[in-house]
Design a protein around this motif. Structure first.
Motif, PDB file in Angstrom:
ATOM      1  N   GLU A   9       6.852  -8.448   6.113  1.00  0.00           N
ATOM      2  CA  GLU A   9       6.395  -7.195   6.721  1.00  0.00           C
ATOM      3  C   GLU A   9       6.880  -5.988   5.924  1.00  0.00           C
ATOM      4  O   GLU A   9       6.170  -4.995   5.792  1.00  0.00           O
ATOM      5  CB  GLU A   9       6.852  -7.099   8.181  1.00  0.00           C
ATOM      6  CG  GLU A   9       6.159  -8.072   9.114  1.00  0.00           C
ATOM      7  CD  GLU A   9       6.630  -9.533   8.964  1.00  0.00           C
ATOM      8  OE1 GLU A   9       7.772  -9.772   8.491  1.00  0.00           O
ATOM      9  OE2 GLU A   9       5.839 -10.429   9.290  1.00  0.00           O
ATOM     10  N   SER A  10       8.086  -6.078   5.359  1.00  0.00           N
ATOM     11  CA  SER A  10       8.612  -4.995   4.522  1.00  0.00           C
ATOM     12  C   SER A  10       7.776  -4.854   3.250  1.00  0.00           C
ATOM     13  O   SER A  10       7.501  -3.740   2.805  1.00  0.00           O
ATOM     14  CB  SER A  10      10.061  -5.259   4.140  1.00  0.00           C
ATOM     15  OG  SER A  10      10.869  -5.347   5.279  1.00  0.00           O
ATOM     16  N   LEU A  14       5.468  -1.581   2.104  1.00  0.00           N
ATOM     17  CA  LEU A  14       5.508  -0.926   0.791  1.00  0.00           C
ATOM     18  C   LEU A  14       4.107  -0.845   0.179  1.00  0.00           C
ATOM     19  O   LEU A  14       3.734   0.184  -0.389  1.00  0.00           O
ATOM     20  CB  LEU A  14       6.437  -1.679  -0.160  1.00  0.00           C
ATOM     21  CG  LEU A  14       7.925  -1.485   0.050  1.00  0.00           C
ATOM     22  CD1 LEU A  14       8.714  -2.431  -0.851  1.00  0.00           C
ATOM     23  CD2 LEU A  14       8.331  -0.048  -0.211  1.00  0.00           C
ATOM     24  N   LEU A  15       3.351  -1.919   0.289  1.00  0.00           N
ATOM     25  CA  LEU A  15       1.992  -1.929  -0.248  1.00  0.00           C
ATOM     26  C   LEU A  15       1.123  -0.862   0.410  1.00  0.00           C
ATOM     27  O   LEU A  15       0.381  -0.144  -0.259  1.00  0.00           O
ATOM     28  CB  LEU A  15       1.353  -3.306  -0.051  1.00  0.00           C
ATOM     29  CG  LEU A  15       1.909  -4.431  -0.915  1.00  0.00           C
ATOM     30  CD1 LEU A  15       1.494  -5.786  -0.356  1.00  0.00           C
ATOM     31  CD2 LEU A  15       1.438  -4.272  -2.356  1.00  0.00           C
ATOM     32  N   VAL A  16       1.240  -0.743   1.732  1.00  0.00           N
ATOM     33  CA  VAL A  16       0.434   0.216   2.482  1.00  0.00           C
ATOM     34  C   VAL A  16       0.933   1.642   2.246  1.00  0.00           C
ATOM     35  O   VAL A  16       0.142   2.545   1.950  1.00  0.00           O
ATOM     36  CB  VAL A  16       0.447  -0.138   3.990  1.00  0.00           C
ATOM     37  CG1 VAL A  16      -0.194   0.955   4.815  1.00  0.00           C
ATOM     38  CG2 VAL A  16      -0.237  -1.483   4.220  1.00  0.00           C
ATOM     39  N   LEU A  20      -1.003   0.696  -2.762  1.00  0.00           N
ATOM     40  CA  LEU A  20      -1.097  -0.124  -3.962  1.00  0.00           C
ATOM     41  C   LEU A  20      -2.306  -1.056  -3.963  1.00  0.00           C
ATOM     42  O   LEU A  20      -2.642  -1.615  -4.993  1.00  0.00           O
ATOM     43  CB  LEU A  20       0.197  -0.928  -4.153  1.00  0.00           C
ATOM     44  CG  LEU A  20       1.446  -0.068  -4.353  1.00  0.00           C
ATOM     45  CD1 LEU A  20       2.686  -0.939  -4.446  1.00  0.00           C
ATOM     46  CD2 LEU A  20       1.316   0.809  -5.578  1.00  0.00           C
ATOM     47  N   LEU A  21      -2.926  -1.221  -2.808  1.00  0.00           N
ATOM     48  CA  LEU A  21      -4.137  -2.042  -2.697  1.00  0.00           C
ATOM     49  C   LEU A  21      -5.260  -1.181  -2.146  1.00  0.00           C
ATOM     50  O   LEU A  21      -5.034  -0.353  -1.273  1.00  0.00           O
ATOM     51  CB  LEU A  21      -3.916  -3.240  -1.767  1.00  0.00           C
ATOM     52  CG  LEU A  21      -2.902  -4.281  -2.219  1.00  0.00           C
ATOM     53  CD1 LEU A  21      -2.739  -5.353  -1.148  1.00  0.00           C
ATOM     54  CD2 LEU A  21      -3.319  -4.910  -3.517  1.00  0.00           C
ATOM     55  N   GLU A  22      -6.460  -1.429  -2.631  1.00  0.00           N
ATOM     56  CA  GLU A  22      -7.618  -0.685  -2.148  1.00  0.00           C
ATOM     57  C   GLU A  22      -8.492  -1.545  -1.252  1.00  0.00           C
ATOM     58  O   GLU A  22      -9.678  -1.310  -1.135  1.00  0.00           O
ATOM     59  CB  GLU A  22      -8.418  -0.151  -3.332  1.00  0.00           C
ATOM     60  CG  GLU A  22      -7.636   0.856  -4.150  1.00  0.00           C
ATOM     61  CD  GLU A  22      -8.447   1.436  -5.284  1.00  0.00           C
ATOM     62  OE1 GLU A  22      -9.679   1.302  -5.266  1.00  0.00           O
ATOM     63  OE2 GLU A  22      -7.847   2.013  -6.191  1.00  0.00           O
ATOM     64  N   SER A  23      -7.921  -2.507  -0.614  1.00  0.00           N
ATOM     65  CA  SER A  23      -8.667  -3.444   0.225  1.00  0.00           C
ATOM     66  C   SER A  23      -8.802  -2.898   1.646  1.00  0.00           C
ATOM     67  O   SER A  23      -7.861  -2.344   2.203  1.00  0.00           O
ATOM     68  CB  SER A  23      -7.938  -4.784   0.276  1.00  0.00           C
ATOM     69  OG  SER A  23      -8.577  -5.646   1.181  1.00  0.00           O
ATOM     70  N   ALA A  24      -9.979  -3.092   2.214  1.00  0.00           N
ATOM     71  CA  ALA A  24     -10.200  -2.723   3.607  1.00  0.00           C
ATOM     72  C   ALA A  24      -9.689  -3.818   4.545  1.00  0.00           C
ATOM     73  O   ALA A  24      -9.499  -3.583   5.727  1.00  0.00           O
ATOM     74  CB  ALA A  24     -11.689  -2.476   3.860  1.00  0.00           C
ATOM     75  N   ASP A  25      -9.459  -5.011   3.985  1.00  0.00           N
ATOM     76  CA  ASP A  25      -8.969  -6.128   4.787  1.00  0.00           C
ATOM     77  C   ASP A  25      -7.495  -5.913   5.125  1.00  0.00           C
ATOM     78  O   ASP A  25      -6.724  -5.441   4.292  1.00  0.00           O
ATOM     79  CB  ASP A  25      -9.114  -7.448   4.022  1.00  0.00           C
ATOM     80  CG  ASP A  25     -10.562  -7.798   3.747  1.00  0.00           C
ATOM     81  OD1 ASP A  25     -11.422  -7.445   4.569  1.00  0.00           O
ATOM     82  OD2 ASP A  25     -10.825  -8.417   2.699  1.00  0.00           O
ATOM     83  N   ALA A  42      -0.549  -2.211 -10.331  1.00  0.00           N
ATOM     84  CA  ALA A  42      -0.047  -2.164  -8.954  1.00  0.00           C
ATOM     85  C   ALA A  42       1.140  -3.109  -8.779  1.00  0.00           C
ATOM     86  O   ALA A  42       2.087  -2.802  -8.050  1.00  0.00           O
ATOM     87  CB  ALA A  42      -1.161  -2.515  -7.973  1.00  0.00           C
ATOM     88  N   MET A  43       1.111  -4.236  -9.478  1.00  0.00           N
ATOM     89  CA  MET A  43       2.218  -5.188  -9.403  1.00  0.00           C
ATOM     90  C   MET A  43       3.495  -4.547  -9.952  1.00  0.00           C
ATOM     91  O   MET A  43       4.569  -4.690  -9.365  1.00  0.00           O
ATOM     92  CB  MET A  43       1.862  -6.449 -10.186  1.00  0.00           C
ATOM     93  CG  MET A  43       2.838  -7.576 -10.037  1.00  0.00           C
ATOM     94  SD  MET A  43       2.141  -9.060 -10.809  1.00  0.00           S
ATOM     95  CE  MET A  43       3.537  -9.624 -11.719  1.00  0.00           C
TER      96      MET A  43
END
Length: 81
Positions: A9-10, A14-16, A20-25, A42-43
């Motif tokens: 979850e941590s 951080l990703l959100v 860092l991700l452009e995914s709608a999922d 992004a990595m």
């Protein structure tokens, strides 16, 4: 290292937080981060945030696609360092 082990979850937070991700999922603990759009840039950005949060330097030789494949795997690996 933080007082509590880093959780999936941590990693997701951080990703959100740092977009860092452009995914709608939605990102889950077992989500394939590369399928959701994690690329090499992004990595590396995620790596820098993780080093800051964990207060450690992660050796370049330890960074693999497999270890960054899901938030859960990443958190488990970081917990072993």
């Amino acid at each position: 290292m933080p007082s509590a082990p880093l959780s999936a979850e941590s990693v997701i937070s951080l990703l959100v937080e740092h977009e860092l991700l452009e995914s709608a999922d939605p990102i889950q603990a077992d989500s394939d981060l590369f399928a959701l759009g994690l690329d090499s840039l992004a990595m590396m950005q995620l790596l820098l945030h993780l080093e800051r949060v964990c207060q450690m330097t992660i050796p370049a030789a330890e960074i693999t696609r497999e270890r960054f494949s899901t938030p859960k795997r990443l958190a488990e690996w970081l917990g072993q360092l």
